[in-house]
Scaffold this motif. Sequence first.
Motif: not given
Length: 556
Positions: A165-189
């Motif tokens: 999991y590195y560079g371009e393959f590290a998909r979640c590295r490119f998530l914005s903080n807002d998107m991360a927040k939304e996923k967390i609030e949606n209860g995604e593990p």
Amino acid sequence: MISNKELANIIFPDIKETIEDLEKRYPARKLPEGAEVTRFAPSPTGFLHTGSLFTSMICRKVASQTGGIFYIRLEDTDTKREIQGSGEQLLSQLKIFNVIPDEGYLGDHEEGNYGPYIQSKRADLYKVAIKYLIEKGRAYPCFCTPEELDEIRKEQEKNKLNPGYYGEFARCRFLSNDMAKEKIENGEPFVIRFRSNGNHLNKIMVHDLVHGDFEIAQNDQDIVIYKGDGLPTYHFAHCVDDHFMRTTTVIRGEEWISSLPIHVELFEAMGWKAPKYAHLPVIMKIDETTGNKRKLSKRKDNEAAVSYFIEDGYPAEALIMYLMTIANTNFEEWILNNKFEGMQDFTFSFDKMCLDGALFDTGKLNFFAREIIGKMSRKEVIERASAYSKEFKPELYELIKRNPDFFGDIMYIEKDKENPRKDYEKFGDLIERIGFFYEEKYDALLENPLPFNEKATKEDIIEILEALKADLSLEQDEQSWFNNMKEIAVKHGYAGNRGEYKANPEAFKGLVGDVAEILRITLSGRKNSPNLYYVMRILGKKECDRRIDKVISLLK
Ligand code: GLU
């Protein structure tokens, strides 16, 4: 968009402490200049590997010889691999080998100001550090499912690219903080990953106390540092713990060298000075089937588990001293010169470590063990053999307990001579070696044919045994006793010396040595025994006669 700090607060709302707080809580240790703080960090997965004893012995030695601290930390973050109770067992086994920590996890309790020393009890400390990395933008939540990770792996395999999991393959590295927040609030593990700044095409220079300076590819993996179960992974936990426990030198097995780039980058990201590292060679053995060198394997080799040596009754210091010969090339000569008196005064040094996987040599261990048992006082042999057999060999324990002096006499045969005999390497095979001294054990031996030389006829054996019974006195010194046996032998047709026998072999039934062998086999049931004179004196005339009579009646 929310800031890193806000994201960190969403992920760890209850964590109020900061890195600065922890720095204050775990201040630098007050130790003299040059003092090393070392640690042994076992995972409680069931048993103490001989390689781990090797590592911990060196940790203990380095701390002791520099006036430092050696502590134990239990690395139990991999809850799936944990075996209940094995932490306590590790500690009690280390104790047998006198590898005693100054602080840390001690089995049933902890000691020291840098705890807790059990990783699963440190969850909040790791969270402080991870929160800090998220705030700094050096860690991020990752929501990838196992299926997605599998997809990434397949794509890399297809394109012959490095896995991970590195560079371009590290998909979640490119998530914005807002998107991360939304996923967390949606209860995604999610897990938390480290954001690496490295590139595996670049090399970094590292220093190792055993291997010196070498280049190694930079880390570029966004490794998981915090798992869904609320605990960190080994890599991250080790970094936080060794920092706050103020370890100065990490001593561990060579298998960790490949993780060094990750560790170097984690320390950098935290803004901490990394400890010194010493990666110890792996203990190898020659595979019996292939003839090749290979690592000691816990599935295939008894010697891989320390418990094997304990259960077999090796004196603990023999294994420790033997391991020191693997550790330092100059130790063997040193311990021989120091007559196996102990190794406190030996100075271990990382430069004298042999690099190419030390071979485990049971022959040498046995030699050491014979020296150690050979040096024990009569009292010590009795005590140690009793303690061992009480736990592992009840049959031997009963024999010793019945008459400790008798057992002491047996073990002490020819021990007060200038060059004392060194017959025994471990207590575990004593029954086999000295059982014949005990009447019931001897009688049981007679259930099988005795190993007399085929050349000797029954009649000859009976004749000489009867003569020995009648005329061989035990009330004389060894030399006179031998002369006495020789006279009897000569009288019954044996040659008194080799020259006479060689000149005319047909004229004799054999040599005086053959007579001694007949007597030895008769009395001990075996071809090898300690010095026959002492065997007979310990058994006593009455018991010798009883044995001779028994053998004669069996032969008739
Ligand atoms: N828990 C790790 C192991 O059991 C420790 C490695 C280290 O000493 O850093 O291998």
